[in-house]
Design a protein around this motif. Structure first.
Motif, PDB file in Angstrom:
ATOM      1  N   LYS A   6       0.853  -1.217  -0.165  1.00 16.13           N
ATOM      2  CA  LYS A   6       0.049   0.020   0.000  1.00 16.13           C
ATOM      3  C   LYS A   6       0.959   1.368  -0.089  1.00 16.13           C
ATOM      4  N   TRP A   7       2.034   1.211   0.642  1.00 11.78           N
ATOM      5  CA  TRP A   7       2.854   2.441   0.371  1.00 11.78           C
ATOM      6  C   TRP A   7       3.264   2.444  -1.069  1.00 11.78           C
ATOM      7  N   SER A  11       2.536   6.074  -3.167  1.00 11.68           N
ATOM      8  CA  SER A  11       3.546   6.671  -3.678  1.00 11.68           C
ATOM      9  C   SER A  11       3.259   6.832  -5.355  1.00 11.68           C
ATOM     10  N   ILE A  12       2.710   5.913  -5.721  1.00 14.84           N
ATOM     11  CA  ILE A  12       2.434   6.039  -7.228  1.00 14.84           C
ATOM     12  C   ILE A  12       1.280   7.012  -7.510  1.00 14.84           C
ATOM     13  N   GLU A  13       0.268   6.913  -6.620  1.00 14.97           N
ATOM     14  CA  GLU A  13      -0.990   7.632  -6.674  1.00 14.97           C
ATOM     15  C   GLU A  13      -0.382   9.288  -6.380  1.00 14.97           C
ATOM     16  N   LEU A  14       0.505   9.321  -5.424  1.00 12.26           N
ATOM     17  CA  LEU A  14       1.027  10.742  -5.086  1.00 12.26           C
ATOM     18  C   LEU A  14       1.640  11.254  -6.160  1.00 12.26           C
ATOM     19  N   PHE A  15       2.563  10.538  -6.880  1.00 12.04           N
ATOM     20  CA  PHE A  15       3.219  10.964  -8.094  1.00 12.04           C
ATOM     21  C   PHE A  15       2.444  11.620  -9.032  1.00 12.04           C
ATOM     22  N   LEU A  16       1.319  10.667  -9.434  1.00  8.79           N
ATOM     23  CA  LEU A  16       0.396  10.970 -10.307  1.00  8.79           C
ATOM     24  C   LEU A  16      -0.498  12.131  -9.933  1.00  8.79           C
ATOM     25  N   GLY A  60      -8.429   3.883  -6.694  1.00  8.69           N
ATOM     26  CA  GLY A  60      -7.289   3.781  -7.500  1.00  8.69           C
ATOM     27  C   GLY A  60      -7.215   3.181  -8.961  1.00  8.69           C
ATOM     28  N   ILE A  61      -8.472   2.208  -8.881  1.00  7.02           N
ATOM     29  CA  ILE A  61      -8.898   1.731 -10.279  1.00  7.02           C
ATOM     30  C   ILE A  61      -9.848   2.760 -10.907  1.00  7.02           C
ATOM     31  N   ALA A  81      -4.484   8.874  -2.802  1.00 11.99           N
ATOM     32  CA  ALA A  81      -3.447   8.854  -2.156  1.00 11.99           C
ATOM     33  C   ALA A  81      -3.834   9.245  -0.805  1.00 11.99           C
ATOM     34  N   LEU A  82      -4.550  10.067  -0.457  1.00 13.99           N
ATOM     35  CA  LEU A  82      -5.157  10.268   0.998  1.00 13.99           C
ATOM     36  C   LEU A  82      -5.785   9.133   1.437  1.00 13.99           C
ATOM     37  N   ILE A  83      -6.747   8.691   0.822  1.00 13.29           N
ATOM     38  CA  ILE A  83      -7.412   7.242   1.540  1.00 13.29           C
ATOM     39  C   ILE A  83      -6.311   6.195   1.790  1.00 13.29           C
ATOM     40  N   LEU A  84      -5.365   6.159   0.628  1.00 19.22           N
ATOM     41  CA  LEU A  84      -4.335   4.924   0.983  1.00 19.22           C
ATOM     42  C   LEU A  84      -3.400   5.359   2.435  1.00 19.22           C
ATOM     43  N   TYR A  85      -3.394   6.532   2.570  1.00 16.85           N
ATOM     44  CA  TYR A  85      -2.468   6.883   3.503  1.00 16.85           C
ATOM     45  C   TYR A  85      -3.229   6.739   4.725  1.00 16.85           C
ATOM     46  N   ILE A  86      -4.647   7.084   5.082  1.00 18.82           N
ATOM     47  CA  ILE A  86      -5.307   6.614   5.976  1.00 18.82           C
ATOM     48  C   ILE A  86      -5.423   5.361   6.401  1.00 18.82           C
ATOM     49  N   GLU A  87      -5.439   4.537   5.346  1.00 19.20           N
ATOM     50  CA  GLU A  87      -5.796   2.994   5.496  1.00 19.20           C
ATOM     51  C   GLU A  87      -4.306   2.549   5.909  1.00 19.20           C
ATOM     52  N   ILE A  88      -3.244   2.962   5.504  1.00 19.97           N
ATOM     53  CA  ILE A  88      -1.821   2.640   6.208  1.00 19.97           C
ATOM     54  C   ILE A  88      -1.668   2.918   7.603  1.00 19.97           C
TER      55      ILE A  88
END
Length: 95
Positions: A6-7, A11-16, A60-61, A81-88
């Motif tokens: 998930k990290w 990272s990919i989502e934050l880059f995009l 993401g999809i 990216a925000l949702i993934l960060y919260i999940e992590i």
């Protein structure tokens, strides 16, 4: 292991989500975001099998397939990216 995956997704989502970089990646490599959608589908499968949250992968999809709308693309990647960060941060082992 899932937090590392998930990290990487984060990272990919934050880059995009960075306007200049995301637009260059989305416009110059048209199949890049399809590969990212497949990546998110794999992360979704792994997350479901380990009973982890899957909302970040679902977003993401969706964000990968909204590639054709530049402003929407950037906003959706930032939200993902925000949702993934919260999940992590709320996942196991982060007490």
């Amino acid at each position: 292991m899932i937090s590392r995956i998930k990290w990487l997704s984060f990272s990919i989502e934050l880059f995009l989500a960075i306007p200049m970089l995301g637009n260059i990646a989305g416009d110059t490599i048209p199949y890049y975001l399809c590969l990212i959608a497949v990546w998110h589908a794999c992360v979704l499968y792994i997350s479901r099998s380990e009973r982890e949250p899957v909302l970040g992968s679902l977003f993401g999809i969706i964000a990968s397939f909204l590639n054709f709308f530049p402003v929407v693309r950037i906003v959706f990647h930032a939200i993902t990216a925000l949702i993934l960060y919260i999940e992590i941060k709320n996942g196991p082992g982060t007490d």
